[in-house]
Design a protein around this motif. Structure first.
Motif, short mmCIF file in Angstrom:
data_model
loop_
_atom_site.label_atom_id
_atom_site.label_comp_id
_atom_site.label_asym_id
_atom_site.label_seq_id
_atom_site.Cartn_x
_atom_site.Cartn_y
_atom_site.Cartn_z
N ALA A 1 13.63 -57.65 19.38
CA ALA A 1 12.81 -56.49 19.40
C ALA A 1 12.77 -56.16 17.84
O ALA A 1 11.90 -56.47 17.12
N PHE A 2 13.89 -55.48 17.85
CA PHE A 2 13.50 -55.31 16.44
C PHE A 2 14.08 -56.44 14.89
O PHE A 2 12.69 -56.34 14.25
N LEU A 3 14.78 -57.44 15.46
CA LEU A 3 14.70 -58.63 14.57
C LEU A 3 12.91 -59.50 14.61
O LEU A 3 12.79 -59.87 13.32
N GLN A 4 12.66 -59.36 15.47
CA GLN A 4 11.26 -59.53 15.65
C GLN A 4 9.62 -59.00 14.42
O GLN A 4 9.25 -59.69 13.74
N LEU A 5 10.52 -57.70 15.08
CA LEU A 5 9.32 -57.45 13.75
C LEU A 5 9.73 -57.07 12.51
O LEU A 5 8.96 -57.22 11.54
N TYR A 6 11.21 -57.25 12.13
CA TYR A 6 11.43 -56.93 10.52
C TYR A 6 11.49 -58.28 10.14
O TYR A 6 11.11 -58.40 8.87
N ARG A 7 11.31 -59.53 11.05
CA ARG A 7 11.22 -60.36 10.12
C ARG A 7 10.06 -60.83 9.76
O ARG A 7 9.56 -62.06 9.35
N TYR A 8 8.93 -60.83 10.78
CA TYR A 8 7.61 -60.24 10.46
C TYR A 8 7.60 -59.88 9.50
O TYR A 8 6.88 -59.85 8.58
N LYS A 9 7.91 -58.50 9.38
CA LYS A 9 7.70 -57.39 8.15
C LYS A 9 7.84 -57.77 6.87
O LYS A 9 7.70 -57.54 6.15
N ARG A 10 9.15 -58.35 7.05
CA ARG A 10 10.13 -58.21 5.99
C ARG A 10 10.17 -57.57 5.24
O ARG A 10 10.40 -57.05 3.32
N GLU A 11 10.03 -55.83 5.37
CA GLU A 11 10.06 -54.68 5.10
C GLU A 11 10.65 -54.04 5.93
O GLU A 11 10.71 -53.55 6.68
N GLY A 12 11.95 -53.13 5.33
CA GLY A 12 11.43 -51.87 6.40
C GLY A 12 13.22 -51.38 6.16
O GLY A 12 14.17 -52.51 6.25
N LYS A 13 13.47 -50.27 7.21
CA LYS A 13 15.04 -49.97 7.68
C LYS A 13 15.19 -49.92 8.70
O LYS A 13 14.90 -49.35 9.73
N GLY A 14 15.87 -50.66 9.96
CA GLY A 14 16.82 -50.89 10.55
C GLY A 14 18.09 -49.29 10.95
O GLY A 14 18.76 -49.54 10.52
N ILE A 15 17.26 -48.75 12.00
CA ILE A 15 18.18 -47.94 12.88
C ILE A 15 18.58 -47.63 13.81
O ILE A 15 17.88 -47.70 14.90
N ILE A 16 20.41 -48.69 14.38
CA ILE A 16 20.89 -48.69 15.51
C ILE A 16 21.26 -47.58 16.28
O ILE A 16 22.18 -46.76 15.22
N ILE A 17 20.64 -47.39 17.58
CA ILE A 17 21.01 -45.92 18.13
C ILE A 17 22.31 -46.03 19.18
O ILE A 17 21.86 -46.46 20.83
N LYS A 18 23.29 -45.98 19.15
CA LYS A 18 24.57 -46.34 19.40
C LYS A 18 24.69 -45.35 20.69
O LYS A 18 25.34 -45.87 22.16
N ALA A 19 25.29 -44.40 20.54
CA ALA A 19 26.18 -43.44 21.79
C ALA A 19 25.41 -43.05 22.71
O ALA A 19 25.96 -42.87 23.13
N THR A 20 23.84 -42.95 22.70
CA THR A 20 22.91 -42.87 23.96
C THR A 20 21.72 -43.13 23.61
O THR A 20 20.85 -43.21 22.82
N PRO A 21 20.92 -43.39 24.58
CA PRO A 21 19.69 -43.50 24.52
C PRO A 21 18.68 -43.19 24.42
O PRO A 21 18.11 -42.81 25.11
N LYS A 22 18.54 -42.65 23.56
CA LYS A 22 17.83 -40.98 23.32
C LYS A 22 17.72 -40.52 21.82
O LYS A 22 18.22 -41.08 21.06
N LEU A 23 16.31 -40.62 21.36
CA LEU A 23 16.12 -40.11 19.86
C LEU A 23 16.22 -38.93 19.99
O LEU A 23 14.62 -38.26 20.36
N SER A 24 16.73 -37.84 19.15
CA SER A 24 17.00 -37.01 19.68
C SER A 24 16.70 -36.43 18.04
O SER A 24 16.82 -36.77 16.94
N LYS A 25 16.71 -34.97 17.56
CA LYS A 25 16.40 -34.07 16.27
C LYS A 25 17.61 -34.54 15.16
O LYS A 25 17.66 -34.42 13.96
N VAL A 26 19.20 -35.22 16.15
CA VAL A 26 20.17 -35.60 14.48
C VAL A 26 19.64 -36.60 13.87
O VAL A 26 20.35 -37.13 12.57
N PHE A 27 18.36 -37.76 14.21
CA PHE A 27 17.87 -38.71 13.93
C PHE A 27 17.25 -38.07 12.47
O PHE A 27 16.57 -38.84 11.58
N ILE A 28 17.13 -36.81 12.36
CA ILE A 28 15.55 -36.14 11.59
C ILE A 28 16.16 -36.46 10.50
O ILE A 28 15.24 -36.90 8.98
N ARG A 29 17.22 -36.10 9.82
CA ARG A 29 17.77 -36.53 8.46
C ARG A 29 17.80 -37.80 7.92
O ARG A 29 17.36 -37.63 6.59
N LYS A 30 18.02 -38.91 8.89
CA LYS A 30 18.71 -40.48 8.76
C LYS A 30 16.62 -40.75 7.95
O LYS A 30 16.05 -41.77 7.15
#
Length: 344
Positions: A34-63
């Motif tokens: 999913a990421f590769l398709q959007l990124y290769r279309y847009k050719r801009e941006g930054k990808g962050i992989i969520i590895k430890a747990t399948p949720k996006l929480s406050k710890v990622f706000i710093r990123k």
């Protein structure tokens, strides 16, 4: 159907009308493709992989603060915590196919909101938006046990990658060259985060699957070598799992291994359920004081069984009808196994 024509239009506009997007995505082939398709279309941006747990929480706000995106795309992540969304000052676009949740301050695209049976992978929806890289889209869909309607387009372009007849998705995954590519996409997501990000960065520049499978370019050779490193760890494990399944007369096949760095639980459980479709497969990886598990069944609907078996225990889990992930404290694991056996 997955996304409606209006939703596709909205999402394409979101993608076209940003200059500095940030992409959060799950650490499996569906999230990656999913990421590769959007990124290769847009050719801009930054990808962050969520590895430890399948949720996006406050710890990622710093990123987010470090990168200062003008838009955030969240791909194939089952849970976004509300306190993360409350802190974000730019539009958040969430494309997912897990059980729908209610959240504020997010533009949420999930086919299961209108049809609980619609489980098109996130990869499929991203292909609806960008309509390119059919080999990446097909890899992500088949890896998520879904045969996409554009499979014939893929076979026409890459006839040797599915060169055998198939009755089910597993036949493609475990008996074809596309299956090898799916395994490669899984294995390059394993290991430390620095190496994984390097692998993904290389994948954003690869033009065809043959670069990897035939090791035709420097980038393709690099990815294949990373796959081989992980496969050397995987092969002895899958042999032990399949031997255990052969010897087990019980309906539940239960296999535990220790590894602090590399998780193969999903890969092992998927291959085991394909080889032994009448069994229930539970693969557990012991790490620190937790058991990280993958549960598979081709017949039982698993989430209600998992929920019932976790009552009063320190752990959490969930997922799709026939495939679940779980995290359980080691101290409660024996009781969880007893309950699963009882329910089964």
């Amino acid at each position: 159907m997955a996304l409606s024509p209006n939703q596709i239009k909205q999402l394409k506009e979101h993608l076209d009308n940003c200059a500095k997007p940030m992409f959060f995505y799950d650490d499996d082939q569906d999230g990656l493709c999913a990421f590769l398709q959007l990124y290769r279309y847009k050719r801009e941006g930054k990808g962050i992989i969520i590895k430890a747990t399948p949720k996006l929480s406050k710890v990622f706000i710093r990123k987010v603060q470090e990168y200062s995106p003008d838009k955030i795309f969240v791909l194939d992540i089952a849970i976004i915590e509300q306190d993360f969304l409350d802190e974000i000052k730019v539009p958040v676009i969430w494309i997912d196919h897990h059980s729908p949740l209610e959240r504020d301050n997010v533009k949420y695209f999930n086919p299961r909101i209108s049809n609980s049976e619609d489980n098109h992978p996130t990869t499929f929806m991203c292909h609806q938006i960008v309509k390119q890289d059919v080999w990446i889209a097909t890899t992500g869909c088949i890896a998520d046990w879904f045969i996409p309607p554009f499979i014939n387009e893929f076979k026409k372009e890459f006839p040797d990658l599915i060169d055998k007849p198939y009755k089910a998705v597993g036949d493609i995954i475990y008996n074809t060259k596309l299956g090898l590519l799916i395994k490669i996409f899984s294995f390059v997501l394993k290991g430390n985060t620095k190496d994984v990000l390097q692998n993904v960065n290389v994948l954003t520049r690869i033009k065809t699957p043959y670069e990897i499978l035939n090791q035709e370019t420097v980038q393709g050779k690099f990815i294949y070598k990373r796959y081989e490193q992980m496969n050397r760890l995987y092969e002895p494990l899958i042999k032990d799992v399949l031997d255990t399944a052969k010897k087990t007369s019980d309906k539940l096949v239960f296999f535990v291994y220790k590894d602090d760095k590399t998780s193969f639980t999903s890969d092992l459980s998927n291959e085991a359920i394909y080889r032994f479709p009448d069994k229930i497969i539970l693969i557990a990886r012991e790490k620190n004081d937790e058991m990280k598990c993958s549960l598979r069944s081709s017949k039982l609907v698993l989430p209600p069984l998992v929920e019932k078996s976790l009552i009063g225990l320190e752990g959490y889990g969930g997922g799709h009808e026939h495939a679940c992930g779980l995290n359980i404290k080691t101290i409660d694991f024996e009781e969880f196994i007893r309950r699963i056996r009882e329910v089964v």
